[in-house]
Scaffold this motif. Structure first.
Motif, PDB file in Angstrom:
ATOM      1  N   GLN A   1      59.672  34.867  16.521  1.00 25.27           N
ATOM      2  CA  GLN A   1      58.476  34.810  16.860  1.00 25.27           C
ATOM      3  C   GLN A   1      57.393  34.241  15.968  1.00 25.27           C
ATOM      4  OE1 GLN A   1      57.815  39.307  16.584  1.00 25.27           O
ATOM      5  NE2 GLN A   1      56.930  39.248  18.610  1.00 25.27           N
ATOM      6  N   VAL A   2      56.632  33.270  16.595  1.00 17.21           N
ATOM      7  CA  VAL A   2      55.671  32.651  16.112  1.00 17.21           C
ATOM      8  C   VAL A   2      54.233  32.857  16.263  1.00 17.21           C
ATOM      9  CG1 VAL A   2      54.573  30.174  15.549  1.00 17.21           C
ATOM     10  CG2 VAL A   2      57.006  30.493  15.965  1.00 17.21           C
ATOM     11  N   PRO A   3      53.649  33.425  15.429  1.00 19.54           N
ATOM     12  CA  PRO A   3      52.131  33.907  15.739  1.00 19.54           C
ATOM     13  C   PRO A   3      51.379  32.571  16.191  1.00 19.54           C
ATOM     14  CG  PRO A   3      52.495  34.544  13.667  1.00 19.54           C
ATOM     15  CD  PRO A   3      53.685  33.604  14.058  1.00 19.54           C
ATOM     16  N   LEU A   4      50.503  32.988  17.580  1.00 20.66           N
ATOM     17  CA  LEU A   4      49.693  31.856  17.932  1.00 20.66           C
ATOM     18  C   LEU A   4      48.904  31.184  17.103  1.00 20.66           C
ATOM     19  CD1 LEU A   4      48.630  30.535  20.449  1.00 20.66           C
ATOM     20  CD2 LEU A   4      46.943  32.335  20.735  1.00 20.66           C
ATOM     21  N   MET A   5      48.303  31.671  16.018  1.00 17.65           N
ATOM     22  CA  MET A   5      47.329  31.071  15.233  1.00 17.65           C
ATOM     23  C   MET A   5      48.305  30.079  14.205  1.00 17.65           C
ATOM     24  SD  MET A   5      44.573  31.758  15.960  1.00 17.65           S
ATOM     25  CE  MET A   5      43.757  31.005  14.728  1.00 17.65           C
ATOM     26  N   HIS A   6      49.579  30.535  13.905  1.00 13.84           N
ATOM     27  CA  HIS A   6      50.353  29.535  13.230  1.00 13.84           C
ATOM     28  C   HIS A   6      50.537  28.287  13.838  1.00 13.84           C
ATOM     29  CE1 HIS A   6      53.527  28.455  10.277  1.00 13.84           C
ATOM     30  NE2 HIS A   6      54.242  28.063  11.620  1.00 13.84           N
ATOM     31  N   PHE A   7      50.725  28.324  15.263  1.00 11.43           N
ATOM     32  CA  PHE A   7      51.152  27.439  16.286  1.00 11.43           C
ATOM     33  C   PHE A   7      50.168  26.373  16.267  1.00 11.43           C
ATOM     34  CE2 PHE A   7      51.492  25.515  20.754  1.00 11.43           C
ATOM     35  CZ  PHE A   7      52.690  24.961  20.525  1.00 11.43           C
ATOM     36  N   ILE A   8      48.728  26.881  16.505  1.00  7.99           N
ATOM     37  CA  ILE A   8      47.460  26.280  16.442  1.00  7.99           C
ATOM     38  C   ILE A   8      47.148  25.335  15.176  1.00  7.99           C
ATOM     39  CG2 ILE A   8      44.792  26.547  16.510  1.00  7.99           C
ATOM     40  CD1 ILE A   8      45.452  28.743  18.423  1.00  7.99           C
ATOM     41  N   HIS A   9      47.805  26.289  13.929  1.00  8.03           N
ATOM     42  CA  HIS A   9      47.452  25.365  12.454  1.00  8.03           C
ATOM     43  C   HIS A   9      48.531  24.295  12.596  1.00  8.03           C
ATOM     44  CE1 HIS A   9      46.619  24.929   8.427  1.00  8.03           C
ATOM     45  NE2 HIS A   9      47.808  25.036   8.089  1.00  8.03           N
ATOM     46  N   ALA A  10      49.795  24.457  13.078  1.00  7.06           N
ATOM     47  CA  ALA A  10      50.515  23.234  12.962  1.00  7.06           C
ATOM     48  C   ALA A  10      49.946  22.205  13.767  1.00  7.06           C
ATOM     49  CB  ALA A  10      51.912  23.790  13.691  1.00  7.06           C
ATOM     50  N   LEU A  11      49.439  22.574  14.976  1.00  6.50           N
ATOM     51  CA  LEU A  11      48.817  21.305  15.602  1.00  6.50           C
ATOM     52  C   LEU A  11      47.501  20.494  14.907  1.00  6.50           C
ATOM     53  CD1 LEU A  11      48.319  19.787  18.124  1.00  6.50           C
ATOM     54  CD2 LEU A  11      47.035  21.546  19.191  1.00  6.50           C
ATOM     55  N   GLU A  12      46.642  21.463  14.054  1.00  7.28           N
ATOM     56  CA  GLU A  12      45.874  20.920  13.288  1.00  7.28           C
ATOM     57  C   GLU A  12      46.349  20.035  12.051  1.00  7.28           C
ATOM     58  OE1 GLU A  12      42.466  24.553  13.549  1.00  7.28           O
ATOM     59  OE2 GLU A  12      44.011  24.767  12.121  1.00  7.28           O
ATOM     60  N   GLU A  13      47.442  20.626  11.517  1.00  7.39           N
ATOM     61  CA  GLU A  13      48.043  19.765  10.587  1.00  7.39           C
ATOM     62  C   GLU A  13      48.421  18.507  11.282  1.00  7.39           C
ATOM     63  OE1 GLU A  13      48.845  20.485   7.190  1.00  7.39           O
ATOM     64  OE2 GLU A  13      47.384  21.616   7.541  1.00  7.39           O
ATOM     65  N   ALA A  14      49.067  18.431  12.209  1.00  7.01           N
ATOM     66  CA  ALA A  14      49.540  17.073  12.997  1.00  7.01           C
ATOM     67  C   ALA A  14      48.550  16.124  13.211  1.00  7.01           C
ATOM     68  CB  ALA A  14      50.534  17.302  14.195  1.00  7.01           C
ATOM     69  N   LEU A  15      47.358  17.007  13.747  1.00  6.04           N
ATOM     70  CA  LEU A  15      45.950  16.201  14.006  1.00  6.04           C
ATOM     71  C   LEU A  15      45.273  15.868  12.809  1.00  6.04           C
ATOM     72  CD1 LEU A  15      44.753  17.985  17.234  1.00  6.04           C
ATOM     73  CD2 LEU A  15      45.729  15.821  16.887  1.00  6.04           C
ATOM     74  N   GLY A  16      45.333  16.495  11.721  1.00  9.01           N
ATOM     75  CA  GLY A  16      44.513  16.021  10.550  1.00  9.01           C
ATOM     76  C   GLY A  16      43.215  16.755  10.387  1.00  9.01           C
ATOM     77  N   PHE A  17      42.699  17.491  11.489  1.00 12.03           N
ATOM     78  CA  PHE A  17      41.574  18.008  11.500  1.00 12.03           C
ATOM     79  C   PHE A  17      41.579  19.471  11.919  1.00 12.03           C
ATOM     80  CE2 PHE A  17      41.648  15.475  15.150  1.00 12.03           C
ATOM     81  CZ  PHE A  17      41.270  16.666  16.332  1.00 12.03           C
ATOM     82  N   GLU A  18      40.535  20.453  11.703  1.00 11.97           N
ATOM     83  CA  GLU A  18      40.264  21.574  12.232  1.00 11.97           C
ATOM     84  C   GLU A  18      40.188  21.748  13.609  1.00 11.97           C
ATOM     85  OE1 GLU A  18      38.521  26.046  11.191  1.00 11.97           O
ATOM     86  OE2 GLU A  18      38.355  24.531   9.708  1.00 11.97           O
ATOM     87  N   ILE A  19      40.430  22.403  14.686  1.00 11.27           N
ATOM     88  CA  ILE A  19      39.722  22.460  15.990  1.00 11.27           C
ATOM     89  C   ILE A  19      39.120  23.696  16.160  1.00 11.27           C
ATOM     90  CG2 ILE A  19      40.896  22.799  18.462  1.00 11.27           C
ATOM     91  CD1 ILE A  19      43.753  22.109  17.321  1.00 11.27           C
ATOM     92  N   LYS A  20      38.029  23.388  16.735  1.00  8.99           N
ATOM     93  CA  LYS A  20      37.106  24.415  17.417  1.00  8.99           C
ATOM     94  C   LYS A  20      37.803  25.549  18.156  1.00  8.99           C
ATOM     95  CE  LYS A  20      33.259  21.098  17.427  1.00  8.99           C
ATOM     96  NZ  LYS A  20      32.272  20.443  18.221  1.00  8.99           N
ATOM     97  N   LYS A  21      37.336  26.938  18.037  1.00  3.60           N
ATOM     98  CA  LYS A  21      37.986  27.760  18.552  1.00  3.60           C
ATOM     99  C   LYS A  21      37.172  28.656  19.338  1.00  3.60           C
ATOM    100  CE  LYS A  21      41.645  27.574  15.171  1.00  3.60           C
ATOM    101  NZ  LYS A  21      40.726  26.671  14.183  1.00  3.60           N
ATOM    102  N   ASN A  22      37.370  29.165  20.549  1.00  2.00           N
ATOM    103  CA  ASN A  22      36.715  30.160  21.397  1.00  2.00           C
ATOM    104  C   ASN A  22      37.665  31.341  21.381  1.00  2.00           C
ATOM    105  OD1 ASN A  22      34.920  31.374  22.866  1.00  2.00           O
ATOM    106  ND2 ASN A  22      35.719  30.567  24.842  1.00  2.00           N
ATOM    107  N   PHE A  23      37.361  32.500  20.644  1.00  2.03           N
ATOM    108  CA  PHE A  23      38.292  33.818  20.693  1.00  2.03           C
ATOM    109  C   PHE A  23      37.751  34.548  21.889  1.00  2.03           C
ATOM    110  CE2 PHE A  23      38.566  32.335  16.410  1.00  2.03           C
ATOM    111  CZ  PHE A  23      39.929  32.243  16.203  1.00  2.03           C
ATOM    112  N   ILE A  24      38.737  34.825  22.675  1.00  2.00           N
ATOM    113  CA  ILE A  24      38.401  35.702  23.902  1.00  2.00           C
ATOM    114  C   ILE A  24      39.436  36.723  24.218  1.00  2.00           C
ATOM    115  CG2 ILE A  24      36.911  33.823  25.090  1.00  2.00           C
ATOM    116  CD1 ILE A  24      39.517  32.993  26.532  1.00  2.00           C
TER     117      ILE A  24
END
Length: 342
Positions: free
Chosen positions: A268-291
């Protein structure tokens, strides 16, 4: 050379499976409708790559075209059929439900009829973790009751499982249904979360984070998934009167050569962990719209993959950090400094 007929070879998973089988020396006959559910250029590119191998051939056609499908399979005389083509997407089933009936029910029936008429040695077909629906006991295992689908997409896939069981019982067709858990990776579908996140991030836009990020998924790297399918080809369910020993917690039917198998990463991988892994690969923080959560969505999925390992000796294990890094590398190469077509 063994022949495998694969539906959906211009699609995300079908492309990867066909390539994997070709690398292992199989002859692959592909069948795909090249529908405009998403960017057809991406689908054509996948087929172009596969066609570079002389052991691959492809026909463009719809599953609902029974005459064409029957002719192609009859002429090919495959040893194995792997049926992956479908109208996919949980959310799209809210917008265009009829396409799910036509493709997932009528189309799958046509594939099963062709398998019966040609007496294939093994029929393998894709189901989904969505069939677990409102179940809350996790990890999900194949012997759980699955009677509470939350979307029409899930309902059609559960219907496919019932249809396949009846054909396995009536006609003795060895049949394996695999339940996929949140597949991601290179050459992915533009409607999947990782693709959407990547596209928005590169454009400097915010990503939509459902249920305010309070979700988890069993994210499964596509390379692990297609390797699992390749191994399951050899794990034919036996007829009831031909079984010597049973595997613990097997989903094997007592009256048919039929079983269901989870294919997931087993975590089980939390969604926010998945997003953080993408941010690490990209090298920057992604803007987020929580809905809020979307209709038909579930807060979590998690696969028990013990049966898969007992049958094949393999258990998917690619960490999301590694899988996402591969995806980012592919995406940057395929879409160099240009937006993605919707």
């Amino acid at each position: 050379m063994r022949k495998v007929f694969v539906t959906g070879t211009a699609g995300f998973i079908g492309f990867h499976l066909a390539r994997h089988l070709l690398d292992e020396g199989f002859q692959v006959i592909g069948y795909d409708g090249i529908t405009d559910y998403y960017d057809v250029a991406l689908k054509h590119r996948r087929h172009q790559m596969l066609l570079q191998n002389q052991a691959f051939s492809a026909v463009e056609g719809m599953l609902e075209d029974n005459d064409l499908l029957t002719e192609i399979i009859g002429n090919a005389k495959p040893d194995v059929i792997v049926h992956l083509a479908a109208q996919a997407g949980v959310r799209y089933s809210l917008e265009n439900p009829r396409s799910y009936i036509e493709s997932n029910l009528i189309g799958t029936f046509n594939v099963m009829e062709a398998a019966r008429e040609n007496a294939v040695s093994h029929l393998l077909m894709a189901s989904t973790s969505s069939v677990y629906g409102a179940n809350t006991e996790m990890p999900f295992d194949e012997t759980q009751k699955v009677s509470t689908p939350l979307t029409l997409y899930a309902a059609t896939k559960r219907a496919n499982e019932h249809m396949a069981h009846s054909y396995a019982h009536l006609w003795g067709i060895p049949t394996t249904m695999f339940r996929f858990f949140t597949v991601y990776g290179t050459w992915g579908r533009p409607d999947l979360a990782l693709f959407k996140f990547m596209r928005a991030a590169r454009a400097g836009e915010a990503i939509d984070v459902y249920n305010h990020g309070n979700m988890s998924r069993d994210f499964t790297y596509v390379g692990d998934l297609v390797h699992s399918i390749r191994l399951l080809i050899e794990a034919q369910p036996a007829l009831p009167d031909q079984r010597e020993t049973l595997i613990d917690d097997d989903s094997l039917s007592p009256v048919a050569p039929f079983r269901t198998v989870n294919i997931g990463n087993g975590k089980q991988v939390p969604l926010m962990h998945f997003i953080h892994a993408l941010e690490e690969a990209l090298g920057f923080e992604i803007k987020k719209n929580f809905i809020e959560m979307q209709p038909g969505d579930v807060p979590g999925t998690w696969a028990n993959t013990d049966l898969l390992e007992r049958l094949t000796g393999f258990r998917p294990n690619t960490p999301v950090e590694d899988g996402i890094a591969k995806f980012v590398e592919w995406y940057r190469d395929y879409y160099p400094n240009k937006p993605v077509a919707s």
